[in-house]
Motif scaffolding. Structure first.
Motif, PDB file in Angstrom:
ATOM      1  N   GLN A 122       0.809  -1.214   0.000  1.00 28.79           N
ATOM      2  CA  GLN A 122       0.000   0.000   0.000  1.00 28.79           C
ATOM      3  C   GLN A 122       0.845   1.268   0.000  1.00 28.79           C
ATOM      4  OE1 GLN A 122      -2.329  -1.334   3.596  1.00 28.79           O
ATOM      5  NE2 GLN A 122      -4.076  -0.674   2.337  1.00 28.79           N
ATOM      6  N   LEU A 123       2.145   1.140   0.147  1.00 28.22           N
ATOM      7  CA  LEU A 123       2.994   2.315   0.311  1.00 28.22           C
ATOM      8  C   LEU A 123       3.426   2.933  -1.001  1.00 28.22           C
ATOM      9  CD1 LEU A 123       5.347   1.058   3.175  1.00 28.22           C
ATOM     10  CD2 LEU A 123       3.326   2.486   3.378  1.00 28.22           C
ATOM     11  N   ARG A 124       3.210   2.263  -2.111  1.00 26.16           N
ATOM     12  CA  ARG A 124       3.762   2.739  -3.373  1.00 26.16           C
ATOM     13  C   ARG A 124       3.205   4.096  -3.775  1.00 26.16           C
ATOM     14  NH1 ARG A 124       1.261  -2.225  -6.713  1.00 26.16           N
ATOM     15  NH2 ARG A 124       2.450  -3.209  -5.040  1.00 26.16           N
ATOM     16  N   ASN A 125       1.973   4.433  -3.342  1.00 26.32           N
ATOM     17  CA  ASN A 125       1.350   5.696  -3.739  1.00 26.32           C
ATOM     18  C   ASN A 125       1.171   6.674  -2.580  1.00 26.32           C
ATOM     19  OD1 ASN A 125       0.994   4.963  -6.489  1.00 26.32           O
ATOM     20  ND2 ASN A 125      -0.804   3.745  -5.920  1.00 26.32           N
ATOM     21  N   ILE A 126       1.656   6.329  -1.393  1.00 23.40           N
ATOM     22  CA  ILE A 126       1.529   7.228  -0.236  1.00 23.40           C
ATOM     23  C   ILE A 126       2.688   8.222  -0.263  1.00 23.40           C
ATOM     24  CG2 ILE A 126       1.585   7.380   2.272  1.00 23.40           C
ATOM     25  CD1 ILE A 126       0.109   4.773   2.429  1.00 23.40           C
ATOM     26  N   ARG A 127       2.367   9.517  -0.141  1.00 25.21           N
ATOM     27  CA  ARG A 127       3.347  10.592  -0.183  1.00 25.21           C
ATOM     28  C   ARG A 127       3.135  11.529   1.011  1.00 25.21           C
ATOM     29  NH1 ARG A 127       4.541   7.405  -3.409  1.00 25.21           N
ATOM     30  NH2 ARG A 127       5.130   7.666  -5.613  1.00 25.21           N
ATOM     31  N   ILE A 128       4.209  12.223   1.354  1.00 27.52           N
ATOM     32  CA  ILE A 128       4.139  13.206   2.441  1.00 27.52           C
ATOM     33  C   ILE A 128       3.256  14.376   2.015  1.00 27.52           C
ATOM     34  CG2 ILE A 128       5.495  14.839   3.820  1.00 27.52           C
ATOM     35  CD1 ILE A 128       7.821  12.904   3.656  1.00 27.52           C
ATOM     36  N   GLY A 129       2.370  14.793   2.885  1.00 26.64           N
ATOM     37  CA  GLY A 129       1.479  15.907   2.618  1.00 26.64           C
ATOM     38  C   GLY A 129       0.102  15.511   2.134  1.00 26.64           C
ATOM     39  N   GLN A 130      -0.146  14.228   1.882  1.00 26.62           N
ATOM     40  CA  GLN A 130      -1.460  13.800   1.413  1.00 26.62           C
ATOM     41  C   GLN A 130      -2.501  13.925   2.529  1.00 26.62           C
ATOM     42  OE1 GLN A 130      -0.623   9.835   0.050  1.00 26.62           O
ATOM     43  NE2 GLN A 130      -0.076  10.504  -2.030  1.00 26.62           N
ATOM     44  N   PRO A 131      -3.728  14.350   2.216  1.00 31.62           N
ATOM     45  CA  PRO A 131      -4.771  14.487   3.244  1.00 31.62           C
ATOM     46  C   PRO A 131      -5.249  13.124   3.742  1.00 31.62           C
ATOM     47  CG  PRO A 131      -5.663  14.938   1.072  1.00 31.62           C
ATOM     48  CD  PRO A 131      -4.188  14.773   0.882  1.00 31.62           C
ATOM     49  N   VAL A 132      -5.696  13.117   4.986  1.00 28.79           N
ATOM     50  CA  VAL A 132      -6.109  11.867   5.637  1.00 28.79           C
ATOM     51  C   VAL A 132      -7.409  12.127   6.387  1.00 28.79           C
ATOM     52  CG1 VAL A 132      -5.452  10.032   7.241  1.00 28.79           C
ATOM     53  CG2 VAL A 132      -3.687  11.202   5.901  1.00 28.79           C
ATOM     54  N   LYS A 133      -8.303  11.154   6.331  1.00 30.24           N
ATOM     55  CA  LYS A 133      -9.515  11.150   7.138  1.00 30.24           C
ATOM     56  C   LYS A 133      -9.391  10.024   8.165  1.00 30.24           C
ATOM     57  CE  LYS A 133     -11.776  14.395   4.929  1.00 30.24           C
ATOM     58  NZ  LYS A 133     -12.165  15.669   5.581  1.00 30.24           N
TER      59      LYS A 133
END
Length: 478
Positions: free
Chosen positions: A288-299
């Protein structure tokens, strides 16, 4: 007589029955086929709809329920050992930064501070003695130079007496014994001159040694005084550290200290948790980490409040390794029996401070995390240009208290120094003037001695450089 097949009551009428059954089965098969086609169409439509929904919506999110609230668990540990005299906070209590939590016995620390102050006072007086000795040693040099002048005068007089007696020996007016006595006096006078010169040289060396310990620095800035002052500051810090205060605003937890307990330096007594500085560690699978980037919004949704409360956050960083890599007993994958296990990497999510005030969380609570990965312009790892996330600090109250302690240390040191300085110390120029006056006085005494001798000219030529040498250090210091 022949009979028709239908007239035999013992045989069944197969043809009409089969025809009738076929007529009845034909509509049922058609209905079943229609139903199957309808179901297949619905499933196909659902699959297409899900595919479209996944491509347009679900493909832009990564979710996990393996997420937990984390925070700074600030341990309260003493910097010195002592006996607990008071405990001013209990578990679940809210404390402010700088508020007293635990008090230790201050008797030993107070005694150590008194001893350090006494040592500082004694050092100041010893250093004052060094400065005072400069003038005394300068006068001692002048006195030794006067002794040289006197000894040289005695030598000149003894030499004149010997010359006169040597001229009278041939006439018999002076006996051999008297001549030997005059020669002995000359030898003694020469020895006295050499001793006086050696004493003067020793006095100059002693003055140079003493000045090496005092030149270019005042009593307050002398290294010995500064060392003793550092011991006073150390003892004062030990006294202040007998009272343990809270470094941050937060809630007390894990109190283990008891009244009257003898605690050692570094022993954990309790913890303070700042619930306004929490974050979430979401443990995503490695795929799941391949598309996670710093600064992305989270709910985020907490099990504590349910779906009626939704927190907003953002990804602030990804851990440098998997959870198993940093565990107490890391996995040994080089063994013979190996089973692949999907690893998880902690992803830190920053929470909105305003929402934390409205809906407080606790350390360790479970969270459901949904990361919007549609924004791909961020980085997977932080670099030097990334803004640093401040760790929990003591706040303005803690900084003000630390500055107050520094001012109090300086005040104690200055008070001890001033109380042991006594009268105002003379400046280096004043000390040089006193030394010059002493040397001039010695010179006048020497001139008086020379005037009483018969050969005043020769001693004067020899004495003037000696007095100038005594004044040379004074002129240099001036």
């Amino acid at each position: 007589m022949s009979q028709s097949p239908t007239s035999n009551p013992g045989q069944p009428a197969t043809a009409p029955a089969a025809a009738e059954a076929a007529v009845i089965a034909t509509p049922k098969k058609a209905q079943r086929k229609t139903a199957l086609l309808t179901i297949a169409g619905i499933v196909a439509i659902g699959a297409i709809a899900y595919g479209i929904y996944y491509a347009l919506v679900l493909n832009h999110f990564e979710t996990t329920d393996n997420a937990y609230v984390q925070g700074n668990v600030v341990q309260i540990t003493p910097q010195i050992g002592g006996t607990v005299l008071a405990i001013n906070a209990e578990d679940t209590n809210f404390v402010k930064a700088g508020q007293s939590l635990v008090k230790l016995d201050t008797a030993d620390a107070q005694v150590a501070l008194d001893q350090a102050e006494a040592a500082l006072g004694q050092t100041v007086r010893q250093v004052r003695t060094l400065y005072t000795n400069n003038g005394a040693l300068s006068a001692q040099i002048a006195l030794r130079e006067a002794d040289i002048v006197r000894a040289q005068g005695d030598l000149a007089k003894a030499g004149d007496d010997l010359n006169r007696r040597q001229g009278l020996v041939a006439n018999g007016a002076v006996s051999k014994e008297e001549l030997n006595h005059a020669q002995s006096q000359v030898t003694t006078a020469r020895t006295t001159v050499a001793a006086a010169q050696a004493a003067a040289s020793a006095a100059r060396e002693q003055l140079a040694s003493n000045r090496a310990m005092t030149d270019g620095v005042s009593v307050e800035q002398h290294p010995s005084v500064q060392q003793a002052a550092a011991r006073v500051r150390e003892a004062y810090l030990a006294l202040k550290r007998s009272e343990l205060t809270s470094p941050v605003d937060g809630f007390v937890a894990k109190r283990s200290v008891q009244l009257g307990q003898r605690v050692a330096a570094g022993a954990p007594l309790m913890s303070v948790i700042a619930l306004d500085q929490l974050w979430v560690d979401a443990n995503f699978k490695e795929v799941q980490l391949r598309n996670i980037r710093i600064g992305q919004p989270v709910k985020l949704v907490a099990d504590l409040y349910g779906k009626k409360v939704e927190y907003d956050g953002s990804v602030v960083g990804l851990a440098a390794g998997t959870g198993s890599a940093f565990s107490l007993l890391p996995a040994q994958n080089a063994t013979g029996n190996w089973i692949k296990v999907v690893q998880r990497v902690p992803v830190r999510v920053k929470l909105d401070s305003k929402q934390l005030v409205e809906h407080p969380l606790r350390v360790g609570l479970s969270m459901d995390v949904i990361v919007d990965i549609s924004k791909q312009d961020g980085k997977t790892l932080a670099d030097n240009n990334s803004p640093a996330t401040p760790v929990a600090t003591q706040g303005t109250a803690g900084v003000a208290a630390a500055q107050a302690d520094l001012h109090a240390e300086d005040a104690i040191v200055q008070r001890v120094i001033n109380s042991n300085l006594g009268r105002p110390m003379a400046t280096p120029l004043q000390s040089a003037d006193r030394a010059a006056r002493a040397a001039a006085s010695a010179r006048s005494i020497a001139d008086g001695k020379r005037s009483s001798t018969q050969s005043a000219a020769e001693p004067r030529v020899a004495v003037a450089p000696a007095v100038d040498r005594a004044l040379a250090p004074v002129s240099t210091s001036r």
